[in-house]
Design an enzyme around this catalytic site. Structure first.
Site, PDB file in Angstrom:
ATOM      1  N   SER A   7       0.858  -1.180   0.000  1.00 39.09           N
ATOM      2  CA  SER A   7       0.000   0.000   0.000  1.00 39.09           C
ATOM      3  C   SER A   7       0.892   1.226   0.000  1.00 39.09           C
ATOM      4  O   SER A   7       2.093   1.136   0.330  1.00 39.09           O
ATOM      5  CB  SER A   7      -0.881   0.003   1.261  1.00 39.09           C
ATOM      6  OG  SER A   7      -1.532   1.241   1.441  1.00 39.09           O
ATOM      7  N   TYR A  32      -1.903  -1.095  10.418  1.00 34.55           N
ATOM      8  CA  TYR A  32      -1.923  -1.210   8.961  1.00 34.55           C
ATOM      9  C   TYR A  32      -0.619  -0.709   8.356  1.00 34.55           C
ATOM     10  O   TYR A  32      -0.024  -1.359   7.489  1.00 34.55           O
ATOM     11  CB  TYR A  32      -3.105  -0.408   8.418  1.00 34.55           C
ATOM     12  CG  TYR A  32      -3.354  -0.572   6.940  1.00 34.55           C
ATOM     13  CD1 TYR A  32      -3.972  -1.714   6.453  1.00 34.55           C
ATOM     14  CD2 TYR A  32      -3.003   0.429   6.034  1.00 34.55           C
ATOM     15  CE1 TYR A  32      -4.225  -1.865   5.087  1.00 34.55           C
ATOM     16  CE2 TYR A  32      -3.242   0.289   4.681  1.00 34.55           C
ATOM     17  CZ  TYR A  32      -3.849  -0.862   4.209  1.00 34.55           C
ATOM     18  OH  TYR A  32      -4.091  -1.008   2.864  1.00 34.55           O
TER      19      TYR A  32
END
Length: 257
Positions: free
Chosen positions: A131, A144
């Site tokens: 990401s 995350y």
């Protein structure tokens, strides 16, 4: 024709990758924890499916075995399963921390490890979905962010250790992509009064992105298909950013337009 395993294959980027690989004529085994989304993808694309937790070693060994039994080989793996970990360090419990690393890092590690013997046989490829959060840090996304950073380290270790066996490993770092998970984040902005609706929220979070829009999952799928294929045969250990240019923006200059 090649054979690919895609985790998190029921929705979002994973489902788009499955559709792209099937459209390119490949056999695909889509893996996920929820049977209903997988069945929907299978109905649309004709892929095979396997219900499993990508963070569970025994389960993923079985999934790889199923791919080999069904298709006779495995040419590539896309580790797309992820999510969770949306709180600051101080607000993250031990259970939250473990859950975020399991979802974002363990899923990639366990899946890649399970597939390595098969990929050695075919001189195959691993594409790990990280990401933009694997390169930068957003607010209150500790689990995350750390997990996605670690995925890039995992990719580099795979590329370094298994390149001599002909196995390639690369990572893709998407920015804002129109997926169900991103839609949920947009709804938080709507609920907080920061945006009128989901579309307005996407406009706001991409207003400083050079391309001024989120991507569609199919745009990420195209990059994944390239990295898995022969045209990327000499690319390994690389991190490809698919974010509309967000990572190049010099934040302190935003006031200058």
């Amino acid at each position: 024709m090649s054979v690919y395993l895609v985790t998190g294959g029921g929705t979002g980027i994973g489902a788009a990758v499955v559709a792209r690989l099937r459209r390119d004529g490949h056999d695909v085994l889509a893996c996920g924890r929820r049977p209903d989304p997988l069945e929907a993808v299978a109905s649309e694309t004709g892929c095979a499916t396997a219900v499993a937790d990508a963070a569970d070693g025994e389960s993923m060994a079985g999934v790889v075995g199923e791919a080999l039994a069904r298709f006779g080989r495995l040419d590539g793996v896309v580790t797309n399963a992820g999510g969770h970990g949306f709180s600051s360090v101080g607000d993250t419990t031990d259970a939250d921390w473990s859950g975020s690393l399991a979802a974002n890092l363990d899923t990639a590690f366990v899946t890649a490890r399970a597939a390595l013997d098969a990929l050695r046989e075919t001189r195959g490829s691993v594409c790990l979905i990280s990401s933009l959060a694997g390169l930068r840090a957003g607010p209150e996304t500790a689990g995350y962010t750390v997990g996605k950073h670690a995925v890039i380290g995992l990719m580099r270790s795979l590329a370094r250790d298994y390149g001599t066996a002909g196995v390639r490993a690369n990572a893709v770092c998407p920015g804002w992509i129109r997926t169900p998970m991103a839609d949920d984040e947009m709804r938080h902005l709507v609920a907080d009064g920061a945006a009128a609706d989901v579309d307005d929220a996407y406009r706001r979070v991409t207003r400083d992105v050079p391309l001024r829009r989120p991507a569609e999952p199919e745009e990420v799928a195209g990059v994944v298909a390239f990295l898995l294929g022969p045209d990327a045969g000499y690319i390994t250990g690389s991190t490809i950013v698919v974010d509309g240019g967000a990572h190049i923006v010099d934040v302190p200059t935003l006031a200058f337009g």
